[in-house]
Design an enzyme around this catalytic site. Sequence first.
Site, PDB file in Angstrom:
ATOM      1  N   LYS A   1     -34.023  71.747 -55.690  1.00 24.56           N
ATOM      2  CA  LYS A   1     -34.572  72.975 -56.285  1.00 24.56           C
ATOM      3  C   LYS A   1     -33.484  73.639 -57.125  1.00 24.56           C
ATOM      4  CE  LYS A   1     -37.095  77.180 -54.838  1.00 24.56           C
ATOM      5  NZ  LYS A   1     -37.598  77.942 -53.690  1.00 24.56           N
TER       6      LYS A   1
ATOM      7  N   SER B   1     -42.494  78.882 -53.953  1.00 23.41           N
ATOM      8  CA  SER B   1     -41.793  78.707 -55.207  1.00 23.41           C
ATOM      9  C   SER B   1     -41.146  77.340 -55.391  1.00 23.41           C
ATOM     10  CB  SER B   1     -40.714  79.784 -55.335  1.00 23.41           C
ATOM     11  OG  SER B   1     -39.753  79.647 -54.304  1.00 23.41           O
TER      12      SER B   1
ATOM     13  N   SER C   1     -41.682  79.521 -49.160  1.00 24.29           N
ATOM     14  CA  SER C   1     -41.550  78.684 -50.356  1.00 24.29           C
ATOM     15  C   SER C   1     -41.260  77.208 -50.138  1.00 24.29           C
ATOM     16  CB  SER C   1     -40.484  79.263 -51.277  1.00 24.29           C
ATOM     17  OG  SER C   1     -41.048  80.310 -52.009  1.00 24.29           O
TER      18      SER C   1
HETATM   19  N1  GLN Z   1     -44.143  83.890 -52.151  1.00 23.59           N
HETATM   20  C1  GLN Z   1     -43.073  84.648 -51.602  1.00 23.59           C
HETATM   21  C2  GLN Z   1     -42.476  85.543 -52.664  1.00 23.59           C
HETATM   22  O1  GLN Z   1     -42.974  85.533 -53.729  1.00 23.59           O
HETATM   23  C3  GLN Z   1     -42.051  83.762 -50.965  1.00 23.59           C
HETATM   24  C4  GLN Z   1     -41.137  83.113 -51.930  1.00 23.59           C
HETATM   25  C5  GLN Z   1     -40.067  82.307 -51.244  1.00 23.59           C
HETATM   26  O2  GLN Z   1     -40.177  81.935 -50.083  1.00 23.59           O
HETATM   27  N2  GLN Z   1     -39.006  82.087 -51.972  1.00 23.59           N
HETATM   28  O3  GLN Z   1     -41.539  86.223 -52.439  1.00 23.59           O
END
Ligand code: GLN
Length: 470
Positions: free
Chosen positions: A64, A139, A163
């Site tokens: 990532k 994400s 994410s």
């Molecule tokens: N969807 C969550 C957010 O937008 C989690 C994102 C993540 O775990 N990086 O913050």
Amino acid sequence: MASRELSCREVTQAFLDRIASDDEKVGCFLTIDAERALADADHAQAMLDRGEAKPLTGVPVAIKDNISTEGIETTCASKILKGYLPPYDATVIRKMRDHGMVILGKTNLDEFAMGTSTENSAFQVTRNPWDLKRSPGGSSGGSASAVAAGFAPLALGSDTGGSIRQPASLCGIVGFKPTYGRCSRYGLVAFGSSLDQIGPLARTVEDAALLSEAITGWDPMDSTSLDMPEVEFKDLKKGSLKGLRAAFPKEMFGEAVDPGVRAEIEKSITAIESAGVEVTQVSIPSIAFGVTTYYIIAPAEASSTLARFDGIRFGPRAEGKGHIGQVEKTRAEGFGHEVKARIMIGTYALSAGYYDAFYLRAQQVRALMTHEFQKVFQDFDFIISPTSPITAFELGALANDPMALKMLDYCTIPANMNGMPAISLNCGFADGLPVGLQLLAAPLQDEKLLQFAHCVEQLLPDATRRPPAP
Ligand code: GLN
């Protein structure tokens, strides 16, 4: 590779070829460094030839793009870091290099990991290999999609509110978030430092457990790292489900759960019960406040951690009037809409007049949540839930509905609030799209959770089904 049927270089080259021919259609990778990947493969071959191979030597992995890789562009899918070359490797990368793993390239994400669809990337769209019109989730959408599409056998993601697990669920693969503190965050670009954790995306629980062992363990460079050994792999297959007790929180099975998802989760619970687990419905009322609490705490932390991006130390710099003007212009041009919104919400929640009403209150709810989960773990070995209330949605369908997107984190957020280890497995399909089953355990029970997940995986006929080549 170990039996010398294929060289490490041939294996890496095969993945690079797949990416070169098909990733145009899927959009997983932001950066590929083929030359360095092949050099990593030669290094792995030398380890094999010297008889120094470890379980993952020569295995390629996708990273990532919010995890620092020395000399390889690391952008967090943000214009503010375009062209940034980290001067050091994150601890997880250094550890993978020590294992002779091959870094294939860097994968797309929502900018600074803020999102649930990978649509917040400043650079490109990533598609779901099960249906190219749909989102892979986020994400860590690039990493999840890359593993599902067969571009990489393994990938790293980061998980602040889901994410790793949510994109794993939408792409039909395994995603594991270790207990907070078991995997070093050194070199992970911080989003919400009290919530962030790196973890593997993989085709099977066994693969996820192997990579977990390689990347975890105490790290003096991360002050929140736990003084504990790696997540141990050796007993993975020695677990049994007989006589275990699992809890099923009714708050994670509300009306927002799509009927197709509900049906697959119910089927899996029946299978888990027939394997000898006593599954009991429980109530954990604070779960209902998870999303609202998280969306105070995570932006509050982000407003602080993202303050370092001033155009002076990292990435491109805009021209502006004086120092303040320059910083303002750099941040105005460099950050995307969602990131700006979160910095503003976080700054507001921490400001003198509102700190008690928002931030302090959110921290109290977080403490309450920890307490309620602790109580459940006194009586139960594990918690079961859906990972995501819905399957992969069409690209653009939720883009203008930030509230709907945030509600998708409902089942994944508690694990970040409490530091619990959590894993998502593919338990079936609804209308041809993967459905993820989430398993949670008490903090520090990572090995137990992986054992349990490995047993459950054997009960799920669709757990390792793959999409056709894109
Ligand atoms: N969807 C969550 C957010 O937008 C989690 C994102 C993540 O775990 N990086 O913050």
